[in-house]
Each structure stands twice: as structure tokens, then as C-alpha cells.
Design a protein around this motif. Sequence first.
Motif, PDB file in Angstrom:
ATOM      1  N   GLY B  55    -125.622  98.480  45.062  1.00 52.51           N
ATOM      2  CA  GLY B  55    -126.977  98.037  44.756  1.00 52.51           C
ATOM      3  C   GLY B  55    -126.995  96.519  44.680  1.00 52.51           C
ATOM      4  N   LEU B  56    -128.141  95.920  44.916  1.00 53.63           N
ATOM      5  CA  LEU B  56    -128.216  94.464  44.965  1.00 53.63           C
ATOM      6  C   LEU B  56    -128.902  93.886  43.730  1.00 53.63           C
ATOM      7  CD1 LEU B  56    -129.349  94.013  48.684  1.00 53.63           C
ATOM      8  CD2 LEU B  56    -127.019  94.059  47.780  1.00 53.63           C
ATOM      9  N   PHE B  57    -128.609  92.631  43.438  1.00 58.30           N
ATOM     10  CA  PHE B  57    -129.372  91.928  42.409  1.00 58.30           C
ATOM     11  C   PHE B  57    -129.754  90.547  42.915  1.00 58.30           C
ATOM     12  CE2 PHE B  57    -126.517  88.633  40.959  1.00 58.30           C
ATOM     13  CZ  PHE B  57    -125.237  89.121  41.225  1.00 58.30           C
ATOM     14  N   TYR B  58    -130.824  90.037  42.330  1.00 61.27           N
ATOM     15  CA  TYR B  58    -131.233  88.667  42.603  1.00 61.27           C
ATOM     16  C   TYR B  58    -131.612  88.014  41.274  1.00 61.27           C
ATOM     17  CZ  TYR B  58    -134.085  84.659  43.722  1.00 61.27           C
ATOM     18  OH  TYR B  58    -134.582  83.392  43.748  1.00 61.27           O
ATOM     19  N   LEU B  59    -131.131  86.839  41.032  1.00 62.99           N
ATOM     20  CA  LEU B  59    -131.495  86.071  39.834  1.00 62.99           C
ATOM     21  C   LEU B  59    -131.991  84.704  40.286  1.00 62.99           C
ATOM     22  CD1 LEU B  59    -128.171  86.582  37.804  1.00 62.99           C
ATOM     23  CD2 LEU B  59    -130.273  87.853  37.441  1.00 62.99           C
ATOM     24  N   GLY B  60    -133.196  84.373  39.872  1.00 69.01           N
ATOM     25  CA  GLY B  60    -133.690  83.013  40.141  1.00 69.01           C
ATOM     26  C   GLY B  60    -133.466  82.181  38.891  1.00 69.01           C
ATOM     27  N   LEU B  61    -132.205  81.838  38.622  1.00 71.20           N
ATOM     28  CA  LEU B  61    -131.863  81.113  37.394  1.00 71.20           C
ATOM     29  C   LEU B  61    -132.634  79.802  37.329  1.00 71.20           C
ATOM     30  CD1 LEU B  61    -127.985  81.407  37.010  1.00 71.20           C
ATOM     31  CD2 LEU B  61    -129.771  82.914  36.188  1.00 71.20           C
ATOM     32  N   LEU B  62    -133.391  79.630  36.244  1.00 69.07           N
ATOM     33  CA  LEU B  62    -134.126  78.383  36.107  1.00 69.07           C
ATOM     34  C   LEU B  62    -133.188  77.319  35.593  1.00 69.07           C
ATOM     35  CD1 LEU B  62    -137.585  79.449  34.647  1.00 69.07           C
ATOM     36  CD2 LEU B  62    -137.017  78.806  36.992  1.00 69.07           C
ATOM     37  N   HIS B  63    -133.119  76.241  36.338  1.00 69.36           N
ATOM     38  CA  HIS B  63    -132.217  75.163  35.958  1.00 69.36           C
ATOM     39  C   HIS B  63    -132.904  73.864  36.312  1.00 69.36           C
ATOM     40  CE1 HIS B  63    -128.359  73.494  34.863  1.00 69.36           C
ATOM     41  NE2 HIS B  63    -128.452  72.699  35.917  1.00 69.36           N
ATOM     42  N   GLY B  64    -133.121  73.029  35.319  1.00 68.00           N
ATOM     43  CA  GLY B  64    -133.824  71.775  35.560  1.00 68.00           C
ATOM     44  C   GLY B  64    -135.220  72.014  36.115  1.00 68.00           C
ATOM     45  N   GLY B  65    -135.873  73.108  35.671  1.00 66.77           N
ATOM     46  CA  GLY B  65    -137.255  73.379  36.042  1.00 66.77           C
ATOM     47  C   GLY B  65    -137.451  74.041  37.393  1.00 66.77           C
TER      48      GLY B  65
END
Lengths: 112, 144
Positions: B55-65
Motif C-alpha cells: 500500500g502507498l502513503f503520501y505525506l506533504g510535510l509542512l516545512h518552512g510554510g
Amino acid sequence: MSKLDLAFAALADPTRRRIVAHLTRGETRVTDLARPFAMSLNAVSKHVKTLERAGLVRRTRRGREHFLKLRAQPLRDVADWTAQYERFWTRRLDALGGFLARQKESRDDRPQ
Amino acid sequence: MIARNEHSMGPFRISVPKSYDAAPERVFGAWTDPASARDWLAEGGDVVMDPRPDGLFYLGLLHGGRPRPHYGRYLRVQPPRLLEFTWVSENTHGKESVVTIEFTPRAGGTDVRLTHEGLPDEKMAMAHTQGWTYFLDTLAVRVA
């Protein structure tokens, strides 16, 4: 290539890593380096040149002898690079601790 | 078991231990529940997860806005003891590295060990060698 690229490339070879490990004991003559590695002086010189280009060792000449000394900075850069990941995960695992604590509080606050 | 792509893996490996005052089920769940992961892992960024092998995952980690895309696929999902997934980000130069998280129960809590291996160097063609991590650790201490 950046300095870090050169250091990585130079250290990707097991023989050069052994040479670097050997040099952590102190300054060594190039001729003395060839002996434990059972290599020709020519072969050792090639590896030493690669390490020199990466700034990992410094060669000085005294009379007819060539001496090699380890330069610490590029190795620190390599170590720092991997430490970035360590910092990233340490921060994230700390954040998980905060999350679990908040989750527990909101559970405890729930009306019975 | 889902195969790792060993050929795309770099030679570096780090390991981070952490202890929590929560049961393994809760700690494990915080990794696999998207709403939880959005809170502590992605810091409010987008999270998509399908926590099962391959299974897949995606994370849009917020870093510096701004969101930094991180994604991967699950390799081993064994609640509440073991979670393993591949990890791709701009820092891995698009190559798969592997994160393994072990959850060990102890009285009143959970000991976690996170290992991130296959961290790429700048030249992915290099073979990774046994003992490299030991070498690097020893050296880092000696040159410190």
C-alpha cells in the motif's frame, strides 16, 4: 562535484576506507601504508591521490619520504550529513510523544 | 515478504530510540491512522495512507510554510510490533530508502526503535558495504 560528493566518492571504496581508518592512528609514511594492504606502492599512490583530491588526507614531503595525515573536516561533513536524518526523526518521534500525551488528556477529559 | 529494492539503496543507516508512556497499540496506531499522522508527523500537511504491504502513503510535510512531498510503500505491517516502509523525498534524490520501526512493550509503555537505512550518498552507483556504518561511527568519534 561538491566537496561532500568527493568525500563520499572517495570513501565508497573499501580499501580507501581502510587507509583512512589506518591514518586515524596518526601520520604515516606512504611506504608504510603499502605494507599492511599487500599492495604495490603504485596502487596505494592511486588511492592516496583520490583521498587527497577529496581533501581527506594531506601529503607532505620531507626529503625523499612522503608522509600522510588525515584531515578531519570532510569526515565531519559526512557525519553531519547523516546527522540531519537523525535530527529529523528525533524531532518527529518527540512530536509523537506530544501527540500521545494530548490524546490521553482528551480521553481523560471525556465525560464518563 | 515484499522485496526491498536493494539496488537503489545507499550505504547509510541511522537508528533512533524513543520511549513512550503509551501501549504499543496506541503508538503503532499513531503511525497508521491518517488523522493522527497528520497531527504529529505531517504537521498539518496532507496525508494519504494505505497501511498494508505494498500500500502507498503520501505525506506533504509542512516545512518552512511549504509542503515537502514524502512518499513510499509499506513493506511490513505487523500491528502493534513492527512497521516498515520505503521513504522517498527530495533528500533521497528520488531513491527508496527504508524505515523500520520496532515497538517493544514494557511496563506502562512502549520502547520504539526507528531505523532508517539505505540513505543515499551522492553517487548511487556505489555498492554499499557491510561495516560502513560502524566505520563511520568510529571515525566520527575519533575525529570529533
